[in-house]
Scaffold this motif. Structure first.
Motif, PDB file in Angstrom:
ATOM      1  N   ILE A  75       7.078 -43.136  39.863  1.00 44.06           N
ATOM      2  CA  ILE A  75       6.534 -43.929  40.970  1.00 44.06           C
ATOM      3  C   ILE A  75       6.320 -43.023  42.191  1.00 44.06           C
ATOM      4  O   ILE A  75       5.298 -43.118  42.875  1.00 44.06           O
ATOM      5  CB  ILE A  75       7.463 -45.126  41.257  1.00 44.06           C
ATOM      6  N   ALA A  76       7.253 -42.087  42.398  1.00 43.21           N
ATOM      7  CA  ALA A  76       7.087 -41.113  43.487  1.00 43.21           C
ATOM      8  C   ALA A  76       5.839 -40.265  43.240  1.00 43.21           C
ATOM      9  O   ALA A  76       5.073 -39.981  44.168  1.00 43.21           O
ATOM     10  CB  ALA A  76       8.321 -40.226  43.592  1.00 43.21           C
ATOM     11  N   ALA A  77       5.632 -39.888  41.986  1.00 40.04           N
ATOM     12  CA  ALA A  77       4.469 -39.050  41.665  1.00 40.04           C
ATOM     13  C   ALA A  77       3.158 -39.789  41.921  1.00 40.04           C
ATOM     14  O   ALA A  77       2.112 -39.169  42.129  1.00 40.04           O
ATOM     15  CB  ALA A  77       4.544 -38.582  40.207  1.00 40.04           C
ATOM     16  N   MET A  78       3.217 -41.127  41.933  1.00 40.00           N
ATOM     17  CA  MET A  78       2.018 -41.917  42.223  1.00 40.00           C
ATOM     18  C   MET A  78       1.834 -42.115  43.733  1.00 40.00           C
ATOM     19  O   MET A  78       0.900 -42.788  44.163  1.00 40.00           O
ATOM     20  CB  MET A  78       2.103 -43.276  41.515  1.00 40.00           C
ATOM     21  N   GLY A  79       2.743 -41.550  44.527  1.00 39.51           N
ATOM     22  CA  GLY A  79       2.522 -41.565  45.980  1.00 39.51           C
ATOM     23  C   GLY A  79       3.385 -42.528  46.758  1.00 39.51           C
ATOM     24  O   GLY A  79       3.166 -42.730  47.952  1.00 39.51           O
ATOM     25  N   VAL A  80       4.378 -43.130  46.096  1.00 41.89           N
ATOM     26  CA  VAL A  80       5.301 -44.015  46.810  1.00 41.89           C
ATOM     27  C   VAL A  80       6.531 -43.186  47.194  1.00 41.89           C
ATOM     28  O   VAL A  80       7.120 -42.527  46.331  1.00 41.89           O
ATOM     29  CB  VAL A  80       5.726 -45.209  45.923  1.00 41.89           C
ATOM     30  N   GLN A  81       6.896 -43.187  48.461  1.00 41.62           N
ATOM     31  CA  GLN A  81       8.026 -42.370  48.918  1.00 41.62           C
ATOM     32  C   GLN A  81       9.002 -43.232  49.680  1.00 41.62           C
ATOM     33  O   GLN A  81       8.636 -43.864  50.668  1.00 41.62           O
ATOM     34  CB  GLN A  81       7.538 -41.234  49.839  1.00 41.62           C
ATOM     35  N   LEU A  82      10.258 -43.222  49.216  1.00 45.51           N
ATOM     36  CA  LEU A  82      11.321 -43.968  49.892  1.00 45.51           C
ATOM     37  C   LEU A  82      12.065 -43.032  50.840  1.00 45.51           C
ATOM     38  O   LEU A  82      12.495 -41.955  50.445  1.00 45.51           O
ATOM     39  CB  LEU A  82      12.291 -44.535  48.849  1.00 45.51           C
ATOM     40  N   VAL A  83      12.184 -43.446  52.101  1.00 44.14           N
ATOM     41  CA  VAL A  83      13.028 -42.736  53.070  1.00 44.14           C
ATOM     42  C   VAL A  83      14.280 -43.590  53.209  1.00 44.14           C
ATOM     43  O   VAL A  83      14.281 -44.590  53.924  1.00 44.14           O
ATOM     44  CB  VAL A  83      12.314 -42.574  54.424  1.00 44.14           C
ATOM     45  N   PRO A  84      15.364 -43.230  52.476  1.00 42.92           N
ATOM     46  CA  PRO A  84      16.507 -44.149  52.402  1.00 42.92           C
ATOM     47  C   PRO A  84      17.302 -44.161  53.694  1.00 42.92           C
ATOM     48  O   PRO A  84      17.234 -43.222  54.491  1.00 42.92           O
ATOM     49  CB  PRO A  84      17.338 -43.582  51.246  1.00 42.92           C
ATOM     50  N   GLU A  85      18.066 -45.233  53.844  1.00 45.84           N
ATOM     51  CA  GLU A  85      18.836 -45.419  55.065  1.00 45.84           C
ATOM     52  C   GLU A  85      19.763 -44.225  55.321  1.00 45.84           C
ATOM     53  O   GLU A  85      19.933 -43.788  56.451  1.00 45.84           O
ATOM     54  CB  GLU A  85      19.649 -46.708  54.893  1.00 45.84           C
ATOM     55  N   GLU A  86      20.332 -43.678  54.242  1.00 51.85           N
ATOM     56  CA  GLU A  86      21.303 -42.585  54.429  1.00 51.85           C
ATOM     57  C   GLU A  86      20.617 -41.229  54.529  1.00 51.85           C
ATOM     58  O   GLU A  86      21.259 -40.204  54.637  1.00 51.85           O
ATOM     59  CB  GLU A  86      22.341 -42.605  53.303  1.00 51.85           C
ATOM     60  N   ARG A  87      19.290 -41.237  54.493  1.00 55.00           N
ATOM     61  CA  ARG A  87      18.435 -40.061  54.712  1.00 55.00           C
ATOM     62  C   ARG A  87      18.474 -39.043  53.577  1.00 55.00           C
ATOM     63  O   ARG A  87      17.448 -38.463  53.252  1.00 55.00           O
ATOM     64  CB  ARG A  87      18.753 -39.373  56.044  1.00 55.00           C
ATOM     65  N   ALA A  88      19.660 -38.788  53.002  1.00 59.61           N
ATOM     66  CA  ALA A  88      19.775 -37.976  51.789  1.00 59.61           C
ATOM     67  C   ALA A  88      19.068 -36.628  51.868  1.00 59.61           C
ATOM     68  O   ALA A  88      18.375 -36.222  50.943  1.00 59.61           O
ATOM     69  CB  ALA A  88      19.249 -38.783  50.581  1.00 59.61           C
ATOM     70  N   ILE A  89      19.242 -35.936  52.987  1.00 57.80           N
ATOM     71  CA  ILE A  89      18.693 -34.582  53.037  1.00 57.80           C
ATOM     72  C   ILE A  89      19.749 -33.611  52.507  1.00 57.80           C
ATOM     73  O   ILE A  89      20.920 -33.951  52.389  1.00 57.80           O
ATOM     74  CB  ILE A  89      18.240 -34.203  54.459  1.00 57.80           C
ATOM     75  N   PHE A  90      19.332 -32.393  52.145  1.00 58.87           N
ATOM     76  CA  PHE A  90      20.274 -31.400  51.621  1.00 58.87           C
ATOM     77  C   PHE A  90      20.903 -30.668  52.808  1.00 58.87           C
ATOM     78  O   PHE A  90      20.251 -29.857  53.469  1.00 58.87           O
ATOM     79  CB  PHE A  90      19.556 -30.414  50.698  1.00 58.87           C
ATOM     80  N   GLY A  91      22.203 -30.955  53.035  1.00 60.18           N
ATOM     81  CA  GLY A  91      22.882 -30.414  54.213  1.00 60.18           C
ATOM     82  C   GLY A  91      23.035 -28.905  54.182  1.00 60.18           C
ATOM     83  O   GLY A  91      23.031 -28.251  55.222  1.00 60.18           O
ATOM     84  N   GLY A  92      23.138 -28.344  52.968  1.00 60.22           N
ATOM     85  CA  GLY A  92      23.346 -26.902  52.849  1.00 60.22           C
ATOM     86  C   GLY A  92      22.050 -26.106  52.893  1.00 60.22           C
ATOM     87  O   GLY A  92      22.077 -24.875  52.919  1.00 60.22           O
ATOM     88  N   LEU A  93      20.937 -26.780  52.875  1.00 61.18           N
ATOM     89  CA  LEU A  93      19.634 -26.095  52.913  1.00 61.18           C
ATOM     90  C   LEU A  93      19.022 -26.233  54.305  1.00 61.18           C
ATOM     91  O   LEU A  93      19.316 -27.177  55.032  1.00 61.18           O
ATOM     92  CB  LEU A  93      18.681 -26.703  51.875  1.00 61.18           C
ATOM     93  N   THR A  94      18.164 -25.274  54.639  1.00 56.39           N
ATOM     94  CA  THR A  94      17.515 -25.344  55.951  1.00 56.39           C
ATOM     95  C   THR A  94      16.451 -26.442  55.962  1.00 56.39           C
ATOM     96  O   THR A  94      16.070 -26.974  54.906  1.00 56.39           O
ATOM     97  CB  THR A  94      16.816 -24.015  56.304  1.00 56.39           C
ATOM     98  N   VAL A  95      15.971 -26.717  57.152  1.00 54.65           N
ATOM     99  CA  VAL A  95      14.887 -27.691  57.307  1.00 54.65           C
ATOM    100  C   VAL A  95      13.704 -27.278  56.425  1.00 54.65           C
ATOM    101  O   VAL A  95      13.155 -28.083  55.656  1.00 54.65           O
ATOM    102  CB  VAL A  95      14.459 -27.759  58.792  1.00 54.65           C
ATOM    103  N   GLU A  96      13.347 -25.992  56.507  1.00 58.70           N
ATOM    104  CA  GLU A  96      12.164 -25.550  55.763  1.00 58.70           C
ATOM    105  C   GLU A  96      12.402 -25.614  54.247  1.00 58.70           C
ATOM    106  O   GLU A  96      11.498 -25.961  53.489  1.00 58.70           O
ATOM    107  CB  GLU A  96      11.790 -24.129  56.189  1.00 58.70           C
ATOM    108  N   GLU A  97      13.635 -25.301  53.823  1.00 60.73           N
ATOM    109  CA  GLU A  97      13.942 -25.397  52.383  1.00 60.73           C
ATOM    110  C   GLU A  97      13.881 -26.854  51.917  1.00 60.73           C
ATOM    111  O   GLU A  97      13.384 -27.148  50.824  1.00 60.73           O
ATOM    112  CB  GLU A  97      15.316 -24.794  52.105  1.00 60.73           C
ATOM    113  N   ASN A  98      14.386 -27.768  52.735  1.00 64.38           N
ATOM    114  CA  ASN A  98      14.291 -29.195  52.398  1.00 64.38           C
ATOM    115  C   ASN A  98      12.823 -29.597  52.225  1.00 64.38           C
ATOM    116  O   ASN A  98      12.467 -30.324  51.287  1.00 64.38           O
ATOM    117  CB  ASN A  98      14.921 -30.051  53.494  1.00 64.38           C
TER     118      ASN A  98
END
Ligand code: ATP
Length: 233
Positions: A75-98
């Motif tokens: 579903i993501a590959a079809m262009g639907v993107q969920l920005v979840p409440e908890e954000r779920a970014i990779f804390g150990g990676l830089t902004v650019e790596e994310n």
């Protein structure tokens, strides 16, 4: 044909029935707000669209094609993107790596420069670890990850939660710009004023049922509905 059509879905967690014959549609270029009290089923609706949860029946179509039952990755590959409440970014990676990871499998990925035009603050922080970002910066990064994939429809789950008013104001300005450019979004928010400042249409949910559908002006003209079902003063 609408870009997204959710037609009479019923979604359960085990035996617990949460969404009841829920139908919503989202037109290309529209921003739809899902409002309702805690537990009304807003997050469950987004998870059902994303394929994280499988509705027991009903249908979900993107561009007229059924997507119900597909895995979230498809579903993501079809262009639907969920920005979840908890954000779920990779804390150990830089902004650019994310951002780079998010862009990896996207055929029409944006350049970093294009992202940084939307979020100049992320350019300043591009070498910083995700975990060192402020709440507002993390939310920018979470939205940027959806944008860099050139999302056709972005599902924003409580994007302003826990953020200071000045940060909310900045993020609302970005959301308004994205809306003005015709980016399609569904936004779930407790901060009704912020959501209504860039939404074209509103669905009100109560106990897993749609109890209201209309424009922000319709909702404002119906204070009883806002108060009784949506918890909006
Ligand atoms: P909130 O703002 O509290 O997230 P919401 O409108 O997004 O509210 P949902 O998170 O969709 O509501 O929850 C709807 C109902 O489903 C609630 O009764 C909740 O307790 C229940 N629920 C949510 N997640 C689960 C789960 N993982 N297992 C069982 N029940 C759940």
């Amino acid at each position: 044909m609408s870009l997204l059509e959710v037609d009479r879905i019923n979604t359960l967690y085990g035996d617990s029935h949460v969404l009841f014959d829920l139908s919503i549609r989202v037109e290309q270029g529209e921003v739809v707000a899902l409002l309702g009290r805690n537990g009304a089923g807003k997050t469950t609706t987004l998870r059902s669209i994303m394929g994280v949860l499988s509705p027991r029946n009903g249908s979900i179509r993107l561009d007229g094609k059924p997507i119900g039952g597909l895995p979230p990755s498809a579903i993501a590959a079809m262009g639907v993107q969920l920005v979840p409440e908890e954000r779920a970014i990779f804390g150990g990676l830089t902004v650019e790596e994310n951002l780079r990871i998010a862009a990896l499998t996207a055929p029409n990925a944006w350049t970093f420069d294009r992202i940084y035009e939307v979020f100049p603050r992320l350019k300043e922080r591009r070498k910083s670890a995700g975990r060192s970002l402020s709440g507002g910066e993390q939310q920018m990064l979470a939205i940027a990850r959806a944008l860099i994939r050139d999302a056709r429809i972005i599902l924003l789950d409580e994007p302003f939660e826990g953020l200071a008013p000045l940060i909310v104001r900045d993020l609302v300005a970005v959301a308004r710009d994205l809306a003005a450019e015709g980016r399609t979004m569904i936004v779930v928010e407790q901060n009704v004023a912020a959501a209504l400042s860039f939404a074209n249409r509103v669905y009100g949910l109560n106990n897993g049922h749609v109890v209201f559908e209309g424009t922000p002006a319709d909702l404002t003209a119906n204070p009883g509905m806002a108060r009784d079902f949506l918890g909006v003063a």
